[in-house]
Write a protein that holds these residues in place. Structure first.
Motif, mmCIF file in Angstrom:
data_model
loop_
_atom_site.group_PDB
_atom_site.id
_atom_site.type_symbol
_atom_site.label_atom_id
_atom_site.label_comp_id
_atom_site.label_asym_id
_atom_site.label_seq_id
_atom_site.Cartn_x
_atom_site.Cartn_y
_atom_site.Cartn_z
ATOM 1 N N TYR A 74 0.837 -1.202 0.000
ATOM 2 C CA TYR A 74 0.000 0.000 0.000
ATOM 3 C C TYR A 74 0.877 1.261 0.000
ATOM 4 O O TYR A 74 0.379 2.375 -0.144
ATOM 5 N N CYS A 75 2.181 1.077 0.229
ATOM 6 C CA CYS A 75 3.096 2.229 0.324
ATOM 7 C C CYS A 75 3.354 2.809 -1.061
ATOM 8 O O CYS A 75 3.268 2.125 -2.078
ATOM 9 N N SER A 76 3.712 4.082 -1.084
ATOM 10 C CA SER A 76 4.151 4.702 -2.333
ATOM 11 C C SER A 76 5.583 4.283 -2.613
ATOM 12 O O SER A 76 6.361 4.049 -1.690
ATOM 13 N N PHE A 77 5.895 4.182 -3.894
ATOM 14 C CA PHE A 77 7.273 3.858 -4.269
ATOM 15 C C PHE A 77 8.164 5.038 -3.883
ATOM 16 O O PHE A 77 7.794 6.194 -4.120
ATOM 17 N N PRO A 78 9.323 4.778 -3.253
ATOM 18 C CA PRO A 78 10.166 5.886 -2.793
ATOM 19 C C PRO A 78 10.551 6.845 -3.913
ATOM 20 O O PRO A 78 10.744 6.435 -5.055
ATOM 21 N N LYS A 79 10.650 8.111 -3.545
ATOM 22 C CA LYS A 79 11.158 9.126 -4.470
ATOM 23 C C LYS A 79 12.517 9.574 -3.968
ATOM 24 O O LYS A 79 12.825 9.431 -2.784
ATOM 25 N N GLU A 80 13.296 10.115 -4.861
ATOM 26 C CA GLU A 80 14.607 10.644 -4.444
ATOM 27 C C GLU A 80 14.396 11.825 -3.503
ATOM 28 O O GLU A 80 13.619 12.732 -3.806
ATOM 29 N N GLU A 81 15.083 11.789 -2.383
ATOM 30 C CA GLU A 81 14.978 12.888 -1.422
ATOM 31 C C GLU A 81 16.385 13.410 -1.149
ATOM 32 O O GLU A 81 17.271 12.643 -0.773
ATOM 33 N N GLY A 82 16.568 14.697 -1.325
ATOM 34 C CA GLY A 82 17.889 15.280 -1.080
ATOM 35 C C GLY A 82 18.842 14.925 -2.211
ATOM 36 O O GLY A 82 18.554 14.135 -3.102
ATOM 37 N N LYS A 83 20.003 15.516 -2.155
ATOM 38 C CA LYS A 83 21.002 15.313 -3.202
ATOM 39 C C LYS A 83 21.759 14.017 -2.980
ATOM 40 O O LYS A 83 22.027 13.623 -1.868
ATOM 41 N N ARG A 84 22.083 13.372 -4.102
ATOM 42 C CA ARG A 84 22.963 12.210 -4.003
ATOM 43 C C ARG A 84 24.402 12.701 -3.949
ATOM 44 O O ARG A 84 24.783 13.613 -4.689
ATOM 45 N N GLY A 85 25.202 12.105 -3.063
ATOM 46 C CA GLY A 85 26.605 12.520 -2.939
ATOM 47 C C GLY A 85 27.483 11.702 -3.861
ATOM 48 O O GLY A 85 28.058 10.670 -3.465
ATOM 49 N N GLU A 86 27.568 12.131 -5.112
ATOM 50 C CA GLU A 86 28.331 11.345 -6.089
ATOM 51 C C GLU A 86 29.798 11.227 -5.690
ATOM 52 O O GLU A 86 30.425 10.185 -5.881
ATOM 53 N N ARG A 87 30.332 12.303 -5.097
ATOM 54 C CA ARG A 87 31.749 12.267 -4.713
ATOM 55 C C ARG A 87 31.971 11.230 -3.612
ATOM 56 O O ARG A 87 32.901 10.433 -3.700
ATOM 57 N N ILE A 88 31.118 11.224 -2.584
ATOM 58 C CA ILE A 88 31.333 10.281 -1.485
ATOM 59 C C ILE A 88 31.085 8.856 -1.948
ATOM 60 O O ILE A 88 31.781 7.919 -1.539
ATOM 61 N N GLU A 89 30.116 8.659 -2.862
ATOM 62 C CA GLU A 89 29.883 7.312 -3.390
ATOM 63 C C GLU A 89 31.105 6.821 -4.165
ATOM 64 O O GLU A 89 31.527 5.668 -4.035
ATOM 65 N N GLN A 90 31.680 7.719 -4.955
ATOM 66 C CA GLN A 90 32.866 7.332 -5.726
ATOM 67 C C GLN A 90 34.054 7.078 -4.802
ATOM 68 O O GLN A 90 34.818 6.128 -4.985
ATOM 69 N N SER A 91 34.202 7.921 -3.771
ATOM 70 C CA SER A 91 35.325 7.757 -2.845
ATOM 71 C C SER A 91 35.239 6.433 -2.095
ATOM 72 O O SER A 91 36.236 5.728 -1.930
ATOM 73 N N VAL A 92 34.023 6.074 -1.629
ATOM 74 C CA VAL A 92 33.863 4.802 -0.912
ATOM 75 C C VAL A 92 34.099 3.628 -1.867
ATOM 76 O O VAL A 92 34.707 2.624 -1.497
ATOM 77 N N SER A 93 33.634 3.776 -3.102
ATOM 78 C CA SER A 93 33.877 2.721 -4.093
ATOM 79 C C SER A 93 35.376 2.526 -4.307
ATOM 80 O O SER A 93 35.879 1.403 -4.354
ATOM 81 N N ARG A 94 36.101 3.646 -4.384
ATOM 82 C CA ARG A 94 37.559 3.554 -4.548
ATOM 83 C C ARG A 94 38.217 3.005 -3.284
ATOM 84 O O ARG A 94 39.204 2.276 -3.358
ATOM 85 N N MET A 95 37.653 3.376 -2.122
ATOM 86 C CA MET A 95 38.197 2.837 -0.866
ATOM 87 C C MET A 95 38.126 1.314 -0.878
ATOM 88 O O MET A 95 39.072 0.633 -0.485
ATOM 89 N N MET A 96 36.985 0.764 -1.349
ATOM 90 C CA MET A 96 36.848 -0.695 -1.394
ATOM 91 C C MET A 96 37.817 -1.296 -2.400
ATOM 92 O O MET A 96 38.346 -2.399 -2.195
ATOM 93 N N THR A 97 38.067 -0.570 -3.483
ATOM 94 C CA THR A 97 39.067 -1.040 -4.451
ATOM 95 C C THR A 97 40.438 -1.094 -3.794
ATOM 96 O O THR A 97 41.190 -2.067 -3.953
ATOM 97 N N ILE A 98 40.758 -0.039 -3.021
ATOM 98 C CA ILE A 98 42.048 0.013 -2.310
ATOM 99 C C ILE A 98 42.161 -1.168 -1.346
ATOM 100 O O ILE A 98 43.203 -1.840 -1.285
ATOM 101 N N ILE A 99 41.093 -1.429 -0.616
ATOM 102 C CA ILE A 99 41.101 -2.545 0.349
ATOM 103 C C ILE A 99 41.304 -3.871 -0.372
ATOM 104 O O ILE A 99 42.108 -4.713 0.057
ATOM 105 N N ASP A 100 40.617 -4.059 -1.508
ATOM 106 C CA ASP A 100 40.787 -5.297 -2.282
ATOM 107 C C ASP A 100 42.204 -5.440 -2.815
ATOM 108 O O ASP A 100 42.796 -6.523 -2.759
ATOM 109 N N LEU A 101 42.751 -4.342 -3.334
ATOM 110 C CA LEU A 101 44.120 -4.379 -3.872
ATOM 111 C C LEU A 101 45.131 -4.703 -2.775
ATOM 112 O O LEU A 101 46.050 -5.507 -2.970
#
Length: 1180
Positions: free
Chosen positions: A829-856
């Motif tokens: 019965y819930c509404s499908f979520p809408k985007e709220e607030g800005k997405r932090g593309e920089r922090i998402e990319q940084s964390v993704s790279r952090m995981m790459t660093i950890i894997d390497l």
């Protein structure tokens, strides 16, 4: 929220049964429709299946796709009516009744009575409806079975009549003959689509026979070839290709003269005349490889050893020549028939280049004979009856079934001296998909829709539709429309919607009925059912006074299903506004085979009626095959029962498995049972474990006597200063954005891979890196922020995935909603979520790279056998992006160092200090674009200098050989440049082409204690698992050194005390502190761990007493002191804890018989754990 069990104990199928009961109890589907009734309509057309068989994986797949899309549309603010439909008429039903009643011929039905026959058909139409409803409901699909539609219902059939009447009024209907695939088993013509469903490799007789040329001076005969000898009695012409070269040749052994195409002379070649008699041939031996197509036997280079060429001429010169027919059954046509005609359909890849034409039994034969006035379109004699037997016209073979007559016909040809040779020919041949009998091509009288007139409009309307995948629309469907032929819509059968045509005996007067009311008005009879046996007797008097009777035929059932958008809502007799406001419909979905079936008939009828496509969006799925790549077969038992799979793994797992496969891109899927289990393992268990971790730690707050968990609102969480909170909030918004984008584009197959990555990030980054916060070790406020963030992320991801996994998301939601007042009763019965607030593309990319660093870094450790428990001194991260280095060395630094057990992190943006650069072209991107230029460009890219590569990275583009190349076109690789004087064992690196990680691997004595502490913690955690403790179970951990020299372990425990405390969530206590009444739940000794031997003991938290303080309560009376301790130890630990909390750390004890009442103070007289006692005595 209520406690939940371990993942391994969570029975997904059983939980789904519970959810089904819950949905039934709250009437969930009906309630959802009611809640959305005032929202914009989203029109979904559900193609009707036959209910004469049980649902299989193909139905479950299509149903899952439909359910996902319609659930999504409901959650995004639409009212989506979903009514199940049943295809009730046609061959599948009649074939079942023919088998049941032993019906072989049309006359058998007429003897039984059409009414009796049709009522038998009606009786089995809904045979498996309850089974369908059970299976479809169990898969989680919400669709209305109570208010279903059936193609045999009066209202549906009336709308079909209206559709036909509209076409007739537009002059889009005519009667004519058409050569069609014909099933002698089912006694009916089939559509080309149906004819293509069951091809088999079969061996048929092949015959070469002569047709003497009338008046030829050399006594020459045309030689033709056929694999259907039964058509020879109906031969009316021979067809050549005007552009081919033909030869007149004399056989050197027999003296016979033949005319054949020059390129096909080899089929007559006979180097050994004595073999001819033994091989059923007058002149040529039967090929020993009779299974080879065309049995072309012999080589062209020695053909002339057997034949003398008398004459060479073009095919065009043969046109008009008369020949002697094989049989005289059609001698009345001698004036126009038995002559040579030409057409380009004649090929030279088989046969003799001369085709025998029997116009009643071949589509091209029919066309060519009409074009050359051998017959007229309205006057075709079909010498084979509906049952596939010769009529009285063919006197010699009358009453014989055509296929059984082949041998007799060949013998007759041989007896006439007209047989050149015969053999066997293996080829792919169509069989009836219902009766499994060979099809024939037969001219049948039929009513047609003029599809060819609509071709341009059909192609234009196709452009207005959106298909997934688009190649099916642009290639397969476009080509089918481009080659569309007029559609034969009538069938000479019984159980179907009758054609509403009343006609005079001479066919001069026709009335087409478009409604029940009109039939009643014109006939004066009351009509309550439109099936043949209820209306065939009804006559209409024409304006001229003639009696009009209904034509015998019924509609092709594809005409009925193509009329579904109008007929299922009884348009135009009802629901006019609903239809006209929402046509074309928004969505349809079926299998790839429907491009020539339902999708086609929908498009043809909507174009003819309204000049529009019937639908706007379409998902086309491929075929679900058995694991071995073969078609799923009940007789072969080569696939698991759908219900068995659902009962083992759950419907949600089956749904995700199907839509996360090539089958949703119209490609085939080899169904594997273990693939469904893989979804449980890789998707649902990690998802469930993250949810369980939330519930456990939310409940822990209450256990510790704190306020119950109530999640913070979204606005508060957006302000969190924790970098991983910011990251997971942003990643969740990215998930919402991505799923909305893909679902709006109907690309279901992209969602599961993205969800998998999201869940992996949630469990392996957010939960893993935040365990301390979530367990409350960084303070209550921070704990509640982390738990609220995890709660919000799980709630949002459940809402996002609700259309895909309706059961699992409902199960999680029902528990999670208990922490939030005012939530909807069901997640659906819930509404499908809408985007709220800005997405932090920089922090998402940084964390993704952090995981790459950890894997390497882990890869480097593995290469050098340096486990994570061994601390390392330093890591250097090389990358040109200063923002990224700031993030890694700032917000993310502690996570990297802790995860990798490294003491120091050094960022470096000088990419040439530790690496040499080289450039490689991305062939997958550039290959198609550059074509022949690829070689030159690739060579220049590889030759780029370090300076040129750096300049390219800064500029973002470079021009090479007049081609502008972007960052995505060229791969910049960083090869590690080791510092001088150091070996690979001392310093090593790993990179992914983007970031370079360098580890200092040299041993450092100062890091020994940290490494040893990690080893101790590791053994404690393993022992906890061994004794089956939950992460939230509180125990006290005791350490005892087993070494003679205890100084090493003492040094480690002293220097690493805070690390060990944070890691295990409590103090590591000396074994000497453990009281003799402690309940031990696990104990293990370890030897040679970082040069230490020790034992670890796990015990339930227990009370510790300050003997002196208690003694002073009773002025030194030992008896009272012992009694109080015994009483307190006998109490339930958690209850006692609660009582102290409610008494602000004090408890009045007056219930011990013969004992003075005393006030016991927590932390003065008694401690709730050995750890508390240790802390108090340590501070003292």
């Amino acid at each position: 929220m209520e406690e939940v069990c371990e993942g391994k104990d969570f029975a997904f199928p059983k939980q789904e049964d519970t959810i089904l009961e819950f949905w039934t109890r709250i009437d969930a589907f009906k309630t959802q429709l009611s809640l959305t009734k005032d929202m914009p309509e989203y029109i979904f057309y559900d193609g009707p299946p036959f209910a004469t068989g049980l649902p299989h994986y193909g139905h479950i797949l299509a149903g899952t796709i439909k359910d996902i899309v319609t659930r999504y549309q409901s959650m995004t603010g639409h009212h989506v009516t979903r009514r199940f439909g049943w295809d009730c008429h046609g061959l599948p039903v009649e074939n079942e009744i023919d088998k049941k009643l032993g019906i072989k011929k049309r006359e058998d039905v007429l003897k039984l009575g059409i009414g009796n026959y049709n009522e038998e058909c009606r009786s089995i139409v809904t045979r498996y409806v309850s089974e369908w409803e059970a299976v479809i409901t169990r898969t989680g699909r919400w669709i209305d079975f109570k208010n279903d539609y059936k193609t045999m219902d009066l209202n549906f059939m009336e709308s079909v009549w209206w559709v036909f009447a509209q076409l007739y009024a537009k002059n889009l209907v005519y009667k004519g003959f058409k050569v069609m695939p014909y099933s002698t088993g089912c006694k009916t013509p089939l559509s080309n689509f149906e004819a293509g469903q069951n091809y088999k490799d079969v061996s048929d007789p092949e015959v070469y026979m002569t047709f003497p040329v009338v008046g030829d001076p050399d006594g020459a005969s045309f030689v033709a070839w056929t694999t259907t000898p039964w058509t020879l009695p109906s031969n009316l012409a021979l067809c050549v290709n005007a552009n081919f070269t033909y030869l007149k040749v004399r056989n050197k052994y027999s003296g016979k003269v033949y005319v054949v195409a020059e390129s096909r002379l080899s089929v007559l070649h006979n180097p050994k005349p004595k073999e001819a008699v033994a091989n059923n041939s007058v002149d040529a031996p039967k090929s020993k490889n009779a299974k080879v197509k065309g049995s072309a036997g012999g080589k062209a280079d020695n053909v002339l050893d057997s034949f003398e060429v008398l004459e060479k001429f073009s095919g065009a010169t043969l046109v008009g020549k008369k020949y002697e027919p094989l049989f005289d059954f059609f001698k009345e046509l001698s004036d126009t028939a038995f002559r040579v005609v030409s057409d380009n359909y004649v090929t030279d890849d088989s046969g003799t280049g001369i085709v025998h034409c029997a116009p009643a039994f071949g589509e091209d034969d029919f066309r060519v004979c009409i074009e050359n006035q051998i017959i007229s379109k309205d006057n075709v004699t079909v010498a084979v009856d509906d049952d596939g037997c010769f009529t009285d016209k063919i006197t010699d073979f009358s009453g014989s079934y055509i296929k059984q007559a082949d041998k007799d016909i060949i013998e007759a040809v041989k007896a006439k001296g007209r047989l050149v040779k015969s053999g066997a020919f293996t080829h792919s041949y169509p069989y009836c998909w219902r009766s499994d009998t060979p099809l024939i091509y037969r001219a049948v009288p039929s009513w047609f829709v003029r599809v060819e007139l609509l071709k341009e409009q059909l192609l234009e309307n196709n452009k207005q539709t959106y298909w997934v995948p688009d190649f099916v629309k642009d290639k397969r469907f476009h080509n089918w429309l481009e080659n569309a032929r007029d559609w034969a819509i009538s069938r000479s059968r019984f159980w179907g919607t009758p054609l509403p045509i009343w006609i005079s005996e001479d066919e001069k007067e026709i009335v087409v009925i478009d409604s029940v009311a009109k039939l009643e008005e014109l006939s004066g009879e009351k009509v309550s059912d439109l099936h043949r046996h209820n209306i065939d007797h009804i006559t209409i008097q024409s304006e001229s006074g003639r009696v009009l009777r209904r034509v015998d035929d019924v509609f092709d059932c594809w005409f009925e299903s193509g009329s579904m958008p109008y007929a299922y809502i009884h348009y135009p007799f009802e629901n006019v506004e609903l239809f006209e406001k929402n046509f074309p419909g928004h969505f349809v979905a079926e299998g790839l085979d429907q491009t020539r079936g339902w999708f086609y008939t929908l498009m043809v009828l909507s174009t003819a009626l309204f000049g529009k496509p019937a639908f706007r969006n379409l998902i086309c799925n491929g075929l679900v095959l058995a694991e071995d790549g073969k078609k799923m077969s009940k007789s072969l038992k080569n696939y698991p029962s759908p219900m068995d799979v659902i009962n083992d793994y759950g419907a949600d797992a089956l749904r995700l498995y199907l839509i996360n496969s090539p089958v949703v891109r119209a490609e085939p899927l080899r169904f594997k049972r273990e693939g469904v289990y893989g979804v449980v393992r890789d998707v649902f268990l990690p998802w469930y474990n993250a949810y369980r971790f939330l519930v456990q730690n939310a409940k822990r707050l209450e256990v510790e006597g704190l306020a119950p968990f109530v999640p913070f609102d979204q606005a508060t969480l957006q302000k969190s200063s924790n970098v991983l909170d910011q990251w997971i909030n942003s990643a969740t918004q990215s998930l919402v954005h991505f799923v909305r984008q893909e679902m709006d584009g109907y690309r279901l197959y992209t969602v599961v891979p993205y969800l998998l990555k999201f869940l992996d990030n949630l469990t392996n980054i957010y939960v893993r890196f935040n365990r301390k916060r979530l367990k409350g070790r960084t303070g209550e406020e921070d704990c509640r922020t982390a738990l609220s963030t995890l709660y919000n992320v799980l709630l949002l991801s459940c809402k996002v995935m609700a259309p895909f996994t309706p059961f699992f998301t409902e199960a999680l939601y029902q528990n999670m909603r208990k922490a939030c007042i005012g939530s909807e009763e069901s997640i659906h019965y819930c509404s499908f979520p809408k985007e709220e607030g800005k997405r932090g593309e920089r922090i998402e990319q940084s964390v993704s790279r952090m995981m790459t660093i950890i894997d390497l870094a882990r890869n480097i450790r593995e290469r050098h056998n340096k486990p994570l428990k061994t601390p390392l001194r330093e890591m250097v991260i090389v990358h040109p992006d200063a923002d990224f280095l700031d993030d890694i060395n700032g917000k993310l630094r502690e996570y990297v160092l802790e995860e990798l057990n490294i003491r120091s992190l050094v960022p470096c943006n000088d990419t040439l200090k530790y690496a040499s650069l080289r450039a490689e072209p991305d062939f997958s991107v550039l290959g198609k674009r550059l074509g022949k230029s690829m070689g030159i460009v690739a060579k220049e890219i590889k030759a780029m200098s370090q300076e040129q590569i750096l300049a390219f990275e800064n500029a973002g583009e470079v021009t090479i050989a007049n081609h502008c190349l972007k960052l995505s076109d060229i791969k910049v690789l960083r090869d590690f440049k080791r510092p001088d004087g150091l070996t690979e064992k001392e310093v090593d690196a790993a990179g992914d082409g983007d970031v370079l990680v360098i580890l200092d691997l040299r041993f450092d004595e100062s890091l020994f204690a940290a490494g040893a502490a990690r080893e101790i913690v590791n053994r404690i955690q393993k022992l906890r698992k061994k004794v089956a403790l939950e992460p939230t179970d509180t125990v006290e951990v005791y350490f005892e050194s087993l070494d003679e020299d205890k100084s090493i372990s003492q040094r480690v425990l002293h220097s690493q005390e805070s690390y060990i405390r944070d890691a295990i969530g409590s103090h590591l206590l000396s074994n000497s502190l453990m009281p003799n009444y402690a309940v031990v739940i696990g104990e293990e000794s370890f030897h040679g761990i970082s040069n230490m031997s020790f034992s670890i003991t796990l015990a339930r938290p227990t009370l510790m007493f300050n003997q002196n303080a208690i003694r002073s309560l009773f002025t030194g009376e030992e008896k009272f002191t012992d009694n109080l301790q015994t009483y307190l130890l006998s109490r339930d630990h958690s209850n006692l804890k609660s009582e102290f909390q409610s008494g602000n750390g004090k408890k009045f004890v007056d219930s011990i018989e013969g004992h003075p009442a005393v006030e016991v103070v927590l932390g003065e007289h008694v401690f709730l754990s050995v750890g508390d006692y240790y802390l108090a005595t340590k501070s003292d």
